[in-house]
Write an enzyme that holds these catalytic residues in place. Structure first.
Site, mmCIF file in Angstrom:
data_model
loop_
_atom_site.group_PDB
_atom_site.id
_atom_site.type_symbol
_atom_site.label_atom_id
_atom_site.label_comp_id
_atom_site.label_asym_id
_atom_site.label_seq_id
_atom_site.Cartn_x
_atom_site.Cartn_y
_atom_site.Cartn_z
ATOM 1 N N GLY A 108 7.028 -3.997 -1.839
ATOM 2 C CA GLY A 108 7.661 -4.274 -3.125
ATOM 3 C C GLY A 108 7.668 -3.082 -4.058
ATOM 4 O O GLY A 108 8.687 -2.775 -4.690
ATOM 5 N N ARG A 109 6.531 -2.388 -4.169
ATOM 6 C CA ARG A 109 6.468 -1.234 -5.070
ATOM 7 C C ARG A 109 7.420 -0.132 -4.603
ATOM 8 O O ARG A 109 8.133 0.467 -5.398
ATOM 9 C CB ARG A 109 5.043 -0.683 -5.139
ATOM 10 C CG ARG A 109 4.880 0.443 -6.160
ATOM 11 C CD ARG A 109 3.695 1.348 -5.823
ATOM 12 N NE ARG A 109 2.466 0.624 -5.648
ATOM 13 C CZ ARG A 109 1.552 0.419 -6.601
ATOM 14 N NH1 ARG A 109 1.749 0.909 -7.813
ATOM 15 N NH2 ARG A 109 0.443 -0.248 -6.344
ATOM 16 N N CYS A 121 -3.072 -5.737 -30.932
ATOM 17 C CA CYS A 121 -4.374 -5.480 -31.560
ATOM 18 C C CYS A 121 -5.442 -5.322 -30.478
ATOM 19 O O CYS A 121 -6.457 -6.020 -30.448
ATOM 20 C CB CYS A 121 -4.739 -6.582 -32.548
ATOM 21 S SG CYS A 121 -4.787 -8.233 -31.852
ATOM 22 N N GLU A 122 -5.171 -4.411 -29.559
ATOM 23 C CA GLU A 122 -6.105 -4.006 -28.510
ATOM 24 C C GLU A 122 -6.012 -2.496 -28.400
ATOM 25 O O GLU A 122 -4.914 -1.947 -28.259
ATOM 26 C CB GLU A 122 -5.747 -4.646 -27.164
ATOM 27 C CG GLU A 122 -5.940 -6.142 -27.090
ATOM 28 C CD GLU A 122 -7.408 -6.540 -27.056
ATOM 29 O OE1 GLU A 122 -8.259 -5.656 -26.812
ATOM 30 O OE2 GLU A 122 -7.702 -7.732 -27.271
ATOM 31 N N ARG A 138 0.173 -1.829 -16.627
ATOM 32 C CA ARG A 138 -0.591 -0.930 -15.763
ATOM 33 C C ARG A 138 -1.370 0.150 -16.526
ATOM 34 O O ARG A 138 -2.555 0.368 -16.250
ATOM 35 C CB ARG A 138 0.323 -0.279 -14.729
ATOM 36 C CG ARG A 138 0.949 -1.251 -13.744
ATOM 37 C CD ARG A 138 1.791 -0.541 -12.700
ATOM 38 N NE ARG A 138 0.967 0.161 -11.732
ATOM 39 C CZ ARG A 138 0.888 1.482 -11.643
ATOM 40 N NH1 ARG A 138 1.579 2.258 -12.463
ATOM 41 N NH2 ARG A 138 0.117 2.043 -10.730
ATOM 42 N N TYR A 186 -5.550 -0.260 -16.134
ATOM 43 C CA TYR A 186 -6.399 0.647 -15.353
ATOM 44 C C TYR A 186 -5.975 2.107 -15.469
ATOM 45 O O TYR A 186 -6.168 2.902 -14.548
ATOM 46 C CB TYR A 186 -6.470 0.226 -13.882
ATOM 47 C CG TYR A 186 -5.196 -0.308 -13.279
ATOM 48 C CD1 TYR A 186 -4.155 0.534 -12.910
ATOM 49 C CD2 TYR A 186 -5.044 -1.670 -13.062
ATOM 50 C CE1 TYR A 186 -3.004 0.036 -12.346
ATOM 51 C CE2 TYR A 186 -3.886 -2.185 -12.497
ATOM 52 C CZ TYR A 186 -2.873 -1.325 -12.136
ATOM 53 O OH TYR A 186 -1.718 -1.827 -11.575
ATOM 54 N N GLY A 189 0.781 -1.229 0.000
ATOM 55 C CA GLY A 189 0.000 0.000 0.000
ATOM 56 C C GLY A 189 0.808 1.272 0.000
ATOM 57 O O GLY A 189 0.307 2.329 -0.394
ATOM 58 N N GLU A 206 5.026 -5.475 3.174
ATOM 59 C CA GLU A 206 5.184 -5.935 1.793
ATOM 60 C C GLU A 206 5.369 -4.714 0.899
ATOM 61 O O GLU A 206 4.465 -4.304 0.178
ATOM 62 C CB GLU A 206 3.961 -6.751 1.373
ATOM 63 C CG GLU A 206 3.699 -7.962 2.262
ATOM 64 C CD GLU A 206 2.363 -8.625 1.982
ATOM 65 O OE1 GLU A 206 1.882 -8.542 0.825
ATOM 66 O OE2 GLU A 206 1.791 -9.216 2.914
#
Length: 262
Positions: A115-116, A182-183, A151, A155, A72, A113
């Site tokens: 990590g980010r 092709c998105e 990412r 979103y 977080g 945690e």
């Protein structure tokens, strides 16, 4: 709320009781309450909530040994954002510990945690311009895609980007910076102000050290890019080679004698 994580306070108590009845001896509690939060008060407030649960469980004869505050803690993806003060956060958690758990004689191990926070600012996705288009919008196409950094496509996450050698150039307009999948959501940025780009220009996408390779995939059968590591002396080493088509088909296994006819 609408989060898929966790349970209600009543369910927490019942869950511990069920585990005790089945012979479980060691307990912990874990929380996933936020993502990429830049508020120094977030972790201390979360610790306050979890420590109080530990005290309540103690009254019921349930000894919690581990409190995992989860992740977080965020990083400033935008240049205008301010980084958290990790030392102030740690001190805030300590004060909550001393206020809630210490008076009860309760000792727990605290896990995090982050990590980010650790890896995010230390990774970059480096790509080159291999396409430009001016239709209803202006586009800059890269030789990377959402396969390498999902990412923004998934979103709409913001990642700062620079064009090497043109960091101080004035913007030439607003561009959608896109990959080749092709998105239509395969976009690293939408309406991003960039200097004039030419074929072969190097674009660096910042803060890609977290949720980059770990979220990568092989959509459209595209091999994922390699990874380079720079040490404190500025030396660079290839630590993960680029994937090949052989890698894509490595798990494909059909017997040559398989009868395809019904």
């Amino acid at each position: 709320g609408d989060s898929k994580y966790g349970m209600t306070p009543k369910q927490i108590t019942e869950a511990y009781r069920i585990m005790m009845s089945k012979g479980v001896k060691h307990f912990g509690i874990h929380c996933m309450a936020a993502s990429c939060c830049l508020d120094d008060n977030y972790y201390p407030k979360l610790a306050n909530m979890l420590f109080k649960i530990v005290v309540e469980m103690k009254k019921l004869g349930i000894n919690i040994e581990i409190v995992d505050l989860g992740g977080g803690i965020g990083i400033p993806y935008r240049p205008s954002e301010k980084a958290v003060d990790i030392h102030a956060i740690g001190e805030g958690v300590r004060l909550e510990y001393d206020s809630i758990l210490a008076p009860q004689g309760i000792k727990v191990a605290i896990y995090t945690e982050l990590g980010r926070w650790i890896t995010g600012p230390n990774g970059y996705l480096v790509a080159s311009v291999h396409g430009r288009k001016d239709t209803y919008k202006k586009y800059v196409g890269l030789d990377a895609s959402a396969c390498d950094l999902m990412r923004p496509a998934m979103y709409g996450a913001y990642h700062h980007m620079t064009v090497l050698g043109k960091e101080k150039d004035e913007p030439a307009g607003n561009f959608d910076v896109v990959g080749g999948l092709c998105e239509n959501n395969d976009k690293f940025a939408i309406d991003r102000a960039l200097p004039k780009t030419n074929y072969g220009d190097i674009i660096v996408i910042h803060d890609a050290g977290a949720h980059g390779r770990s979220m990568g995939y092989n959509y459209n059968g595209l091999p994922r890019c390699g990874e380079l590591l720079m040490n404190e002396r500025g030396q660079v080493k290839l630590i993960r080679r680029s994937e090949s088509l052989d890698d894509i088909f490595a798990t494909f296994d059909v017997d040559e004698d398989f009868n395809y006819q019904s």
